[in-house]
Design a protein around this motif. Structure first.
Motif, PDB file in Angstrom:
ATOM      1  N   GLY A 259      11.311  20.229   8.171  1.00 10.49           N
ATOM      2  CA  GLY A 259      12.199  19.704   9.192  1.00 10.49           C
ATOM      3  C   GLY A 259      12.720  18.324   8.845  1.00 10.49           C
ATOM      4  N   ASN A 260      13.297  17.685   9.839  1.00 14.33           N
ATOM      5  CA  ASN A 260      13.929  16.383   9.682  1.00 14.33           C
ATOM      6  C   ASN A 260      13.294  15.439  10.694  1.00 14.33           C
ATOM      7  OD1 ASN A 260      15.724  14.158   9.887  1.00 14.33           O
ATOM      8  ND2 ASN A 260      17.474  15.423   9.285  1.00 14.33           N
ATOM      9  N   VAL A 261      12.863  14.265  10.247  1.00 16.39           N
ATOM     10  CA  VAL A 261      12.197  13.337  11.146  1.00 16.39           C
ATOM     11  C   VAL A 261      13.102  12.928  12.305  1.00 16.39           C
ATOM     12  CG1 VAL A 261      12.870  11.209   9.943  1.00 16.39           C
ATOM     13  CG2 VAL A 261      10.703  11.302  11.194  1.00 16.39           C
ATOM     14  N   LEU A 262      14.436  13.074  12.140  1.00 17.76           N
ATOM     15  CA  LEU A 262      15.347  12.758  13.237  1.00 17.76           C
ATOM     16  C   LEU A 262      15.175  13.709  14.410  1.00 17.76           C
ATOM     17  CD1 LEU A 262      18.668  11.800  11.410  1.00 17.76           C
ATOM     18  CD2 LEU A 262      16.967  10.291  12.454  1.00 17.76           C
ATOM     19  N   GLN A 263      14.642  14.911  14.154  1.00 21.11           N
ATOM     20  CA  GLN A 263      14.369  15.824  15.265  1.00 21.11           C
ATOM     21  C   GLN A 263      13.320  15.227  16.201  1.00 21.11           C
ATOM     22  OE1 GLN A 263      13.917  19.082  12.086  1.00 21.11           O
ATOM     23  NE2 GLN A 263      14.264  20.250  13.959  1.00 21.11           N
ATOM     24  N   PHE A 264      12.349  14.560  15.626  1.00 22.68           N
ATOM     25  CA  PHE A 264      11.319  13.906  16.439  1.00 22.68           C
ATOM     26  C   PHE A 264      11.928  12.739  17.210  1.00 22.68           C
ATOM     27  CE2 PHE A 264       7.757  11.170  17.400  1.00 22.68           C
ATOM     28  CZ  PHE A 264       6.745  12.061  17.722  1.00 22.68           C
ATOM     29  N   VAL A 265      12.759  11.954  16.541  1.00 22.48           N
ATOM     30  CA  VAL A 265      13.421  10.828  17.196  1.00 22.48           C
ATOM     31  C   VAL A 265      14.305  11.325  18.335  1.00 22.48           C
ATOM     32  CG1 VAL A 265      15.113   8.987  16.855  1.00 22.48           C
ATOM     33  CG2 VAL A 265      13.345   9.396  15.120  1.00 22.48           C
ATOM     34  N   TRP A 266      15.075  12.394  18.075  1.00 26.15           N
ATOM     35  CA  TRP A 266      15.989  12.959  19.069  1.00 26.15           C
ATOM     36  C   TRP A 266      15.260  13.280  20.375  1.00 26.15           C
ATOM     37  CZ3 TRP A 266      16.390  17.443  21.869  1.00 26.15           C
ATOM     38  CH2 TRP A 266      17.650  17.763  22.416  1.00 26.15           C
ATOM     39  N   ALA A 267      14.031  13.795  20.261  1.00 27.07           N
ATOM     40  CA  ALA A 267      13.283  14.217  21.447  1.00 27.07           C
ATOM     41  C   ALA A 267      12.987  13.061  22.392  1.00 27.07           C
ATOM     42  CB  ALA A 267      11.979  14.886  21.020  1.00 27.07           C
ATOM     43  N   PHE A 268      12.981  11.839  21.886  1.00 29.26           N
ATOM     44  CA  PHE A 268      12.622  10.694  22.723  1.00 29.26           C
ATOM     45  C   PHE A 268      13.797   9.790  23.059  1.00 29.26           C
ATOM     46  CE2 PHE A 268       8.569  11.943  20.809  1.00 29.26           C
ATOM     47  CZ  PHE A 268       7.798  12.043  21.962  1.00 29.26           C
ATOM     48  N   LEU A 269      14.976  10.120  22.563  1.00 29.31           N
ATOM     49  CA  LEU A 269      16.164   9.375  22.955  1.00 29.31           C
ATOM     50  C   LEU A 269      16.571   9.758  24.382  1.00 29.31           C
ATOM     51  CD1 LEU A 269      18.372   9.516  19.729  1.00 29.31           C
ATOM     52  CD2 LEU A 269      17.385   7.464  20.772  1.00 29.31           C
ATOM     53  N   PRO A 270      17.201   8.860  25.122  1.00 28.10           N
ATOM     54  CA  PRO A 270      17.629   9.191  26.489  1.00 28.10           C
ATOM     55  C   PRO A 270      18.885  10.051  26.488  1.00 28.10           C
ATOM     56  CG  PRO A 270      18.323   6.973  25.934  1.00 28.10           C
ATOM     57  CD  PRO A 270      17.491   7.450  24.772  1.00 28.10           C
ATOM     58  N   ASP A 271      19.107  10.754  27.597  1.00 31.23           N
ATOM     59  CA  ASP A 271      20.341  11.527  27.761  1.00 31.23           C
ATOM     60  C   ASP A 271      21.511  10.609  28.126  1.00 31.23           C
ATOM     61  OD1 ASP A 271      19.309  14.115  27.251  1.00 31.23           O
ATOM     62  OD2 ASP A 271      18.385  14.119  29.237  1.00 31.23           O
ATOM     63  N   THR A 272      21.208   9.541  28.869  1.00 36.66           N
ATOM     64  CA  THR A 272      22.236   8.573  29.264  1.00 36.66           C
ATOM     65  C   THR A 272      21.677   7.166  29.093  1.00 36.66           C
ATOM     66  OG1 THR A 272      21.565   8.380  31.588  1.00 36.66           O
ATOM     67  CG2 THR A 272      23.054  10.196  31.016  1.00 36.66           C
ATOM     68  N   CYS A 273      22.566   6.187  29.226  1.00 27.26           N
ATOM     69  CA  CYS A 273      22.154   4.786  29.081  1.00 27.26           C
ATOM     70  C   CYS A 273      22.187   4.038  30.406  1.00 27.26           C
ATOM     71  CB  CYS A 273      23.033   4.076  28.057  1.00 27.26           C
ATOM     72  SG  CYS A 273      22.717   4.579  26.356  1.00 27.26           S
ATOM     73  N   GLU A 274      21.950   4.734  31.494  1.00 24.73           N
ATOM     74  CA  GLU A 274      22.018   4.100  32.804  1.00 24.73           C
ATOM     75  C   GLU A 274      20.993   2.976  32.935  1.00 24.73           C
ATOM     76  OE1 GLU A 274      21.639   7.061  35.754  1.00 24.73           O
ATOM     77  OE2 GLU A 274      23.517   8.082  35.275  1.00 24.73           O
ATOM     78  N   GLU A 275      19.803   3.174  32.353  1.00 26.25           N
ATOM     79  CA  GLU A 275      18.766   2.162  32.473  1.00 26.25           C
ATOM     80  C   GLU A 275      18.878   1.093  31.396  1.00 26.25           C
ATOM     81  OE1 GLU A 275      14.937   3.929  32.618  1.00 26.25           O
ATOM     82  OE2 GLU A 275      15.379   5.171  34.371  1.00 26.25           O
ATOM     83  N   ARG A 276      19.425   1.467  30.251  1.00 27.65           N
ATOM     84  CA  ARG A 276      19.555   0.514  29.143  1.00 27.65           C
ATOM     85  C   ARG A 276      20.983   0.567  28.620  1.00 27.65           C
ATOM     86  NH1 ARG A 276      15.548   3.444  27.091  1.00 27.65           N
ATOM     87  NH2 ARG A 276      16.781   3.854  25.232  1.00 27.65           N
ATOM     88  N   PRO A 277      21.916  -0.176  29.217  1.00 31.31           N
ATOM     89  CA  PRO A 277      23.315  -0.143  28.776  1.00 31.31           C
ATOM     90  C   PRO A 277      23.430  -0.440  27.282  1.00 31.31           C
ATOM     91  CG  PRO A 277      23.094  -1.375  30.828  1.00 31.31           C
ATOM     92  CD  PRO A 277      21.704  -1.091  30.356  1.00 31.31           C
ATOM     93  N   GLY A 278      24.262   0.367  26.622  1.00 28.40           N
ATOM     94  CA  GLY A 278      24.482   0.163  25.197  1.00 28.40           C
ATOM     95  C   GLY A 278      23.488   0.852  24.297  1.00 28.40           C
TER      96      GLY A 278
END
Length: 286
Positions: free
Chosen positions: A228-247
């Motif tokens: 696999g690709n380590v970015l798959q692991f990173v992707w799982a923990f990224l937010p869907d939106t930036c409402e709480e953390r703009p930018g």
């Protein structure tokens, strides 16, 4: 004489290896009270909302932290499995133990300790050992011989506090068996959401060096395994939106930049920021 010196050196080397790997025995004192995290929870009140630690205040009120660490000599999942009957009980114990020992060692060196890299050759993580349930364990042994070997969960790397701004941050709460899965997920989101650890710029993803150092552990947790690709692991923990953390960077941002298989991006690993996460503004040393 030369032969004697060689034997002494060999024994010293063997003893040093046993020390680093946490293979030396320790006494087990009779506990005066049942095991709990009450004192450790009190010590964590000195952790700020942003993950910085008020080490000065923790040092002034260190009795609770020391009391918790003293209790570790009597209890661990290795010598008292009856007290830690589930995998969640055991993992929460080892994570709390590691983080508490890091805190104590920083407090012991504060304010002269400015970074955990200050002790030569990474000695901060292997030079000192503590009695833990009948074993003398170093931080190195806790991470590599216990946590990595006994728990196939790469989220532990995102939860181990190593007193560095470019690493896992404390959130003021100790790990609890009944909430452990959600707490580990939150630790992952906190780590990935820090631009010192994950940053997307056009078709390049800048990742914390931890993802390179522990790459095999992260890949082993993916459905594709090591293919696999380590970015798959990173992707799982990224937010869907930036409402709480703009930018912030989102899953959609990563999808657009790297393609549906996350294989079109270049990965660059960033050096870790080993600055001590000290809540106090410290004057430069003369």
């Amino acid at each position: 004489m030369t032969a004697v010196l060689l034997v002494v050196a060999a024994l010293a080397g063997a003893g040093g290896a046993l020390h680093v790997q946490g293979l030396l025995p320790a006494g087990v004192p009779s506990p005066s009270t049942p095991f709990d995290y009450h004192d450790y929870a009190k010590a964590l009140r000195h952790v700020r909302a942003n993950g910085d630690v008020d080490f000065a205040s923790m040092g002034r009120e260190r009795k609770t932290l020391d009391a918790f660490i003293d209790s570790l000599a009597s209890f661990s999942p290795h010598n008292r499995p009856d007290v830690f009957p589930t995998p969640e009980d055991a993992l929460a114990y080892w994570l709390n133990t590691y983080n508490a020992l890091v805190l104590q060692q920083v407090v012991d060196g504060y304010p002269y300790l400015e970074t955990v890299q200050q002790p030569w050759l990474g000695r901060f993580f292997w030079g000192r050992s503590w009695p833990v349930g009948g074993e003398r364990l170093t931080l190195w042994a806790l991470e590599h011989r216990v946590l990595r070997r006994e728990f196939a969960d790469p989220r532990i790397h995102l939860a181990l506090f190593q007193a560095a701004r470019g690493g896992a941050r404390l959130d003021g709460s100790h790990f609890q068996p009944e909430f452990l899965d959600s707490q580990l997920n939150e630790a992952g989101r906190r780590f990935v959401g820090d631009r010192r650890n994950v940053r997307l710029e056009r078709d390049t993803v800048y990742l914390a060096s931890l993802f390179e150092e522990r790459r095999e552990d992260f890949l082993a947790a993916l459905p594709e395994g090591r293919g696999g690709n380590v970015l798959q692991f990173v992707w799982a923990f990224l937010p869907d939106t930036c409402e709480e953390r703009p930018g912030c960077d989102t899953r959609s941002d990563l999808d657009r930049a790297c393609g549906p298989r996350l294989d079109k991006c270049r990965i660059a690993f960033m050096a870790r920021d080993w600055t001590l996460p000290d809540a106090a503004a410290r004057a430069a040393r003369p």
